[in-house]
Motif scaffolding. Structure first.
Motif, PDB file in Angstrom:
ATOM      1  N   GLY A  90      45.280 -15.110  17.981  1.00 38.68           N
ATOM      2  CA  GLY A  90      43.884 -15.353  18.297  1.00 38.68           C
ATOM      3  C   GLY A  90      43.657 -16.782  18.759  1.00 38.68           C
ATOM      4  N   MET A  91      44.308 -17.739  18.070  1.00 40.67           N
ATOM      5  CA  MET A  91      44.150 -19.146  18.448  1.00 40.67           C
ATOM      6  C   MET A  91      44.682 -19.371  19.857  1.00 40.67           C
ATOM      7  SD  MET A  91      45.152 -20.986  14.860  1.00 40.67           S
ATOM      8  CE  MET A  91      44.620 -22.649  15.228  1.00 40.67           C
ATOM      9  N   ALA A  92      45.846 -18.762  20.150  1.00 34.76           N
ATOM     10  CA  ALA A  92      46.417 -18.918  21.489  1.00 34.76           C
ATOM     11  C   ALA A  92      45.464 -18.337  22.523  1.00 34.76           C
ATOM     12  CB  ALA A  92      47.774 -18.217  21.554  1.00 34.76           C
ATOM     13  N   ALA A  93      44.902 -17.158  22.213  1.00 34.21           N
ATOM     14  CA  ALA A  93      43.980 -16.526  23.161  1.00 34.21           C
ATOM     15  C   ALA A  93      42.758 -17.408  23.382  1.00 34.21           C
ATOM     16  CB  ALA A  93      43.567 -15.152  22.644  1.00 34.21           C
ATOM     17  N   GLY A  94      42.250 -18.009  22.309  1.00 36.94           N
ATOM     18  CA  GLY A  94      41.108 -18.899  22.440  1.00 36.94           C
ATOM     19  C   GLY A  94      41.421 -20.078  23.330  1.00 36.94           C
ATOM     20  N   ALA A  95      42.598 -20.676  23.124  1.00 34.55           N
ATOM     21  CA  ALA A  95      42.991 -21.831  23.932  1.00 34.55           C
ATOM     22  C   ALA A  95      43.108 -21.433  25.402  1.00 34.55           C
ATOM     23  CB  ALA A  95      44.320 -22.390  23.418  1.00 34.55           C
ATOM     24  N   VAL A  96      43.727 -20.267  25.643  1.00 31.26           N
ATOM     25  CA  VAL A  96      43.885 -19.812  27.027  1.00 31.26           C
ATOM     26  C   VAL A  96      42.524 -19.560  27.668  1.00 31.26           C
ATOM     27  CG1 VAL A  96      44.700 -17.896  28.445  1.00 31.26           C
ATOM     28  CG2 VAL A  96      46.177 -18.852  26.679  1.00 31.26           C
ATOM     29  N   THR A  97      41.598 -18.963  26.883  1.00 29.54           N
ATOM     30  CA  THR A  97      40.262 -18.696  27.420  1.00 29.54           C
ATOM     31  C   THR A  97      39.599 -19.995  27.875  1.00 29.54           C
ATOM     32  OG1 THR A  97      40.079 -16.878  25.869  1.00 29.54           O
ATOM     33  CG2 THR A  97      38.056 -17.605  26.915  1.00 29.54           C
ATOM     34  N   GLU A  98      39.693 -21.010  27.022  1.00 29.50           N
ATOM     35  CA  GLU A  98      39.070 -22.285  27.391  1.00 29.50           C
ATOM     36  C   GLU A  98      39.689 -22.825  28.669  1.00 29.50           C
ATOM     37  OE1 GLU A  98      38.010 -26.280  27.918  1.00 29.50           O
ATOM     38  OE2 GLU A  98      40.076 -25.690  27.556  1.00 29.50           O
ATOM     39  N   ARG A  99      41.036 -22.827  28.702  1.00 28.83           N
ATOM     40  CA  ARG A  99      41.735 -23.433  29.838  1.00 28.83           C
ATOM     41  C   ARG A  99      41.472 -22.653  31.128  1.00 28.83           C
ATOM     42  NH1 ARG A  99      42.409 -25.743  33.106  1.00 28.83           N
ATOM     43  NH2 ARG A  99      44.091 -26.948  34.044  1.00 28.83           N
ATOM     44  N   ALA A 100      41.502 -21.308  31.023  1.00 25.77           N
ATOM     45  CA  ALA A 100      41.464 -20.498  32.240  1.00 25.77           C
ATOM     46  C   ALA A 100      40.038 -20.205  32.703  1.00 25.77           C
ATOM     47  CB  ALA A 100      42.211 -19.187  32.013  1.00 25.77           C
ATOM     48  N   LEU A 101      39.102 -20.041  31.758  1.00 25.25           N
ATOM     49  CA  LEU A 101      37.781 -19.553  32.171  1.00 25.25           C
ATOM     50  C   LEU A 101      36.667 -20.579  32.024  1.00 25.25           C
ATOM     51  CD1 LEU A 101      37.835 -15.935  30.694  1.00 25.25           C
ATOM     52  CD2 LEU A 101      38.335 -16.700  33.012  1.00 25.25           C
ATOM     53  N   ILE A 102      36.762 -21.446  31.019  1.00 23.12           N
ATOM     54  CA  ILE A 102      35.631 -22.336  30.768  1.00 23.12           C
ATOM     55  C   ILE A 102      35.805 -23.678  31.468  1.00 23.12           C
ATOM     56  CG2 ILE A 102      34.202 -23.397  28.985  1.00 23.12           C
ATOM     57  CD1 ILE A 102      34.132 -20.368  28.943  1.00 23.12           C
ATOM     58  N   ARG A 103      37.008 -24.267  31.336  1.00 26.50           N
ATOM     59  CA  ARG A 103      37.185 -25.596  31.888  1.00 26.50           C
ATOM     60  C   ARG A 103      37.003 -25.637  33.403  1.00 26.50           C
ATOM     61  NH1 ARG A 103      42.484 -28.965  30.558  1.00 26.50           N
ATOM     62  NH2 ARG A 103      42.302 -27.802  28.613  1.00 26.50           N
ATOM     63  N   PRO A 104      37.550 -24.657  34.149  1.00 23.82           N
ATOM     64  CA  PRO A 104      37.397 -24.742  35.611  1.00 23.82           C
ATOM     65  C   PRO A 104      35.951 -24.718  36.066  1.00 23.82           C
ATOM     66  CG  PRO A 104      39.029 -23.101  35.034  1.00 23.82           C
ATOM     67  CD  PRO A 104      38.381 -23.516  33.763  1.00 23.82           C
ATOM     68  N   LEU A 105      35.053 -24.196  35.235  1.00 29.49           N
ATOM     69  CA  LEU A 105      33.656 -24.137  35.645  1.00 29.49           C
ATOM     70  C   LEU A 105      32.979 -25.494  35.578  1.00 29.49           C
ATOM     71  CD1 LEU A 105      32.068 -20.916  34.152  1.00 29.49           C
ATOM     72  CD2 LEU A 105      32.343 -21.527  36.531  1.00 29.49           C
ATOM     73  N   GLY A 106      33.574 -26.421  34.838  1.00 28.35           N
ATOM     74  CA  GLY A 106      32.939 -27.723  34.687  1.00 28.35           C
ATOM     75  C   GLY A 106      31.637 -27.544  33.933  1.00 28.35           C
ATOM     76  N   GLY A 107      30.724 -28.447  34.070  1.00 30.45           N
ATOM     77  CA  GLY A 107      29.453 -28.302  33.373  1.00 30.45           C
ATOM     78  C   GLY A 107      28.526 -27.369  34.121  1.00 30.45           C
ATOM     79  N   ALA A 108      28.885 -26.071  34.157  1.00 38.87           N
ATOM     80  CA  ALA A 108      28.079 -25.132  34.929  1.00 38.87           C
ATOM     81  C   ALA A 108      26.788 -24.800  34.193  1.00 38.87           C
ATOM     82  CB  ALA A 108      28.875 -23.865  35.190  1.00 38.87           C
ATOM     83  N   SER A 109      25.920 -24.039  34.847  1.00 35.30           N
ATOM     84  CA  SER A 109      24.633 -23.693  34.260  1.00 35.30           C
ATOM     85  C   SER A 109      24.817 -22.729  33.086  1.00 35.30           C
ATOM     86  CB  SER A 109      23.758 -23.025  35.320  1.00 35.30           C
ATOM     87  OG  SER A 109      24.371 -21.843  35.752  1.00 35.30           O
ATOM     88  N   ASP A 110      23.768 -22.620  32.262  1.00 35.36           N
ATOM     89  CA  ASP A 110      23.771 -21.657  31.158  1.00 35.36           C
ATOM     90  C   ASP A 110      24.112 -20.263  31.659  1.00 35.36           C
ATOM     91  OD1 ASP A 110      23.192 -23.420  29.236  1.00 35.36           O
ATOM     92  OD2 ASP A 110      21.111 -22.801  28.909  1.00 35.36           O
ATOM     93  N   LEU A 111      23.530 -19.934  32.814  1.00 36.69           N
ATOM     94  CA  LEU A 111      23.687 -18.582  33.353  1.00 36.69           C
ATOM     95  C   LEU A 111      25.153 -18.271  33.588  1.00 36.69           C
ATOM     96  CD1 LEU A 111      21.985 -16.159  34.330  1.00 36.69           C
ATOM     97  CD2 LEU A 111      22.189 -17.101  36.615  1.00 36.69           C
TER      98      LEU A 111
END
Lengths: 315, 336
Positions: A90-111
């Motif tokens: 689960g921890m690995a999946a969480g880390a991957v999610t952040e790296r792959a899906l959240i970080r590339p968006l940068g400070g995107a909008s709430d939407l």
């Protein structure tokens, strides 16, 4: 009023409280550092619980014939080992999610952030339904839950499993506090939570730090799912209701306060058991309603919750 | 001043033409069952449009529009059966009931914004099923209830029998949906529509320009919920049976996903979202027919699950085309 019954209900409630507290803690850790509400937290946690399930039982054929789950190597593990494995996955999946899906968006909008987490929720949910079927599965309990397995205090039964779950939660919390207070990574994480841009200026690598945060949070989520899978039965949507309670708990305590998550989880867990018991209209199934109403009321009159930081808006 | 000619682009005109032809041809090619399914798909545009009004134009993220579809469906069933109202009145009142429910959700939305509103509406979506079971006289409780009244073709309608009634219901639904699309297009391009968008982009500035935030937000949410409620009402017209298990939280999320995938902030986007959902479901059906592909086949089976594809679609589109399918061929008008 029957005080033994009341005490009994409080003891029963404490088990759920621990689950809500730890999922709320997961939500708070992510909200505090990344500023987003992770709607997929529950589904990510459930996925980890399925991993524990596979580790425990070996590859399980789906309810209708073989499947993809069959290619995951499964070794019959003992329960604590399986849960540990699931938490690590689960921890690995969480880390991957952040790296792959959240970080590339940068400070995107709430939407955009809502879209990503809702997309993840839908995708993971139907992935689990496809791999493991939608039918509920029996998940073994980590602590004995038999008829005589309890302490008796003032005539009420306090189950070993409740004590055990709280022992796990509190010891993990102590670990978390030690990690945050006494390690360099913890210091970096606290700095990033307070101000990412200032943290970056003093040489902290913000991205990897957030990734640790996501890993920690997902670990708490995975733990919550594995510990509750015995009582709610393992199925793809099992954490959806729990997620509402956890969000209510996090909101009540203050979305950016770990202490708040703990206290909020306690309060929501107690009210979830006590309100249906004394208000017949609510009943067990509708016990989500008071949690939702509590959430709305808190957001309306005190958005910072009990312990959260008040936000001052610049206009 | 933008002239009317420029508001309808060449792409839109082409799309409208294709859709019109498809809509006209469908009743001649199908059986009663697939005509009903086609009608249900067409009707679902309204729910997606509802999300689009709240989120795309009003800037209020709603993850709970399945609730208003449900309220519309339950209310219409109640009006037409228990109160023996004529269908048209029941449908109108059903949609209005959902609109009023939406207004009540809109009131807290004055203070609860952005991601927190998403949270509250998700909670609403989850609470709806158990809540509706508590009112069995209206909702039929756990097992649902069938509606006695039938929406059948009147005497002057050509042909008779089941097919004629199916075609009649189909035409009725198409007309209502087209009317609703046209009305919504007018609303979002009116003075009120501009104040909605002003609110979405910067509510402080909007207030400074004299927009009444309270009434604008509540009205926006009411309109958006009313559209979803109309969808529910028409579902009752098509299938005279309502049940709480048609409205799980996932359904609300798929409606939201359709709206985002299609494109927020354009009327077209809602139609495109539903078209995409239909194409994906059909493709999934076709692919799931193949057997013996092993794990790869398993993966293809996932395409049968529209929730999976839409979940993935939400993520991919957020990265590649933040304005949704409707925005692909266009300069990014909405990107901030």
């Amino acid at each position: 009023m029957d005080y033994v019954l009341l005490l009994q209900r409080i003891f029963d409630a404490l088990f759920n409280s621990a689950i809500y507290s730890s999922l709320a803690l997961a939500l708070v850790i992510i909200f505090r550092s990344t500023g987003l509400l992770n709607f997929a937290q529950g589904e990510m946690a459930t996925f980890s619980a399925y991993i524990a399930f596979v580790l425990l039982a070996g590859p399980q054929p789906r309810l209708t014939g073989g499947g993809l789950a069959g290619i995951i190597p499964g070794v019959p593990f003992t329960i604590p080992l399986a849960i540990t494995g699931a938490v690590i996955c689960g921890m690995a999946a969480g880390a991957v999610t952040e790296r792959a899906l959240i970080r590339p968006l940068g400070g995107a909008s709430d939407l955009a952030l809502v879209n990503i987490t809702i997309g993840l929720l839908l995708a993971v949910n139907s992935l689990m339904a496809q791999w493991w079927g939608t039918g509920p599965r029996f998940f073994p309990a980590i602590f004995p839950t038999g008829a005589g397995q309890h302490f008796t205090i003032l005539g009420a039964r306090l189950r070993y499993s409740t004590v055990g779950v709280w022992a796990i939660l509190l010891s993990v919390l102590v670990l978390l506090v030690l990690l945050l207070r006494h390690t360099k990574a913890g210091l970096a994480f606290r700095a990033v939570s307070i101000s990412p841009s200032n943290a970056e200026l003093v040489g902290i690598r913000v991205g990897p730090t957030l990734m640790y945060g996501w890993a920690l949070a997902s670990g708490f989520g995975a733990l919550a799912a594995c510990l509750s899978a015995n009582s709610v039965l393992l199925e793809p949507s099992m954490m959806l209701r729990v997620l509402v309670y956890a969000f209510a708990a996090a909101t009540l305590g203050g979305l950016d306060s770990p202490k708040g998550a703990l206290v909020g989880g306690l309060i929501i867990g107690l009210s979830q058991t006590l309100i249906p018991a004394y208000v017949p209209f609510i009943g067990f199934e509708l016990s989500v309603l008071p949690a939702l109403l509590a959430m709305v009321v808190i957001l309306l009159i005190r958005p910072a919750g009990l312990y959260g930081t008040k936000r001052i808006e610049r206009v | 001043m933008i002239s009317v000619e420029r508001r309808v682009s060449r792409m839109s005109a082409f799309g409208i033409a294709v859709l019109c032809v498809a809509l006209a041809v469908i009743p001649f090619l199908t059986t009663t069952t697939s005509l009903r399914q086609a009608s249900q798909i067409i009707v679902s545009v309204l729910a997606v449009l509802g999300v689009n009004v709240a989120t795309g134009y009003g800037g209020m993220i709603s993850l709970g529009h399945g609730v208003f579809v449900g309220v519309g469906a339950f209310a219409t069933g109640y009006y037409v059966d228990d109160l023996s109202m004529p269908w048209l009145l029941a449908i109108t009142l059903g949609a209005a009931t959902a609109g009023i429910a939406g207004a009540f959700v809109g009131i807290p939305a004055l203070r609860i914004k952005g991601i927190h509103l998403a949270l509250v509406t998700l909670g609403l979506a989850i609470v709806f099923r158990p809540l509706s079971k508590r009112f069995p006289s209206i909702t039929g409780g756990v097992s649902g209830r069938s509606i006695e009244a039938r929406f059948d073709a009147p005497g002057w309608w050509p042909g008779d029998g089941r097919m004629a009634s199916s075609v009649y219901r189909y035409v009725f639904c198409v007309l209502i949906v087209v009317l609703a699309l046209w009305a919504t297009w007018n609303v979002v391009n009116s003075r009120f529509g501009r104040s909605m968008r002003a609110l979405r982009d910067n509510d402080t500035a909007a207030a400074v320009y004299g927009i009444d935030l309270v009434s604008a937000r509540v009205t926006t949410f009411a309109i958006s919920a009313g559209l979803a409620g109309l969808c529910g009402a028409l579902q009752v017209v098509l299938v005279p049976f309502v049940s709480q298990d048609k409205f799980p939280a996932q359904e609300s999320l798929v409606i939201y996903a359709s709206a985002v995938v299609g494109g927020l902030g354009t009327i077209w986007g809602s139609v495109l979202g539903v078209v995409a959902r239909t194409v994906v479901a059909k493709a999934g059906d076709a692919v799931a027919g193949f057997d013996g592909l092993g794990p790869i086949g398993e993966f293809f089976d996932l395409l049968d699950e529209s929730a999976f594809v839409f979940g993935l679609g939400l993520i991919v589109l957020t990265f590649l085309f933040p304005t949704g399918l409707a925005g692909i061929g266009r300069k990014d008008r909405l990107r901030k």
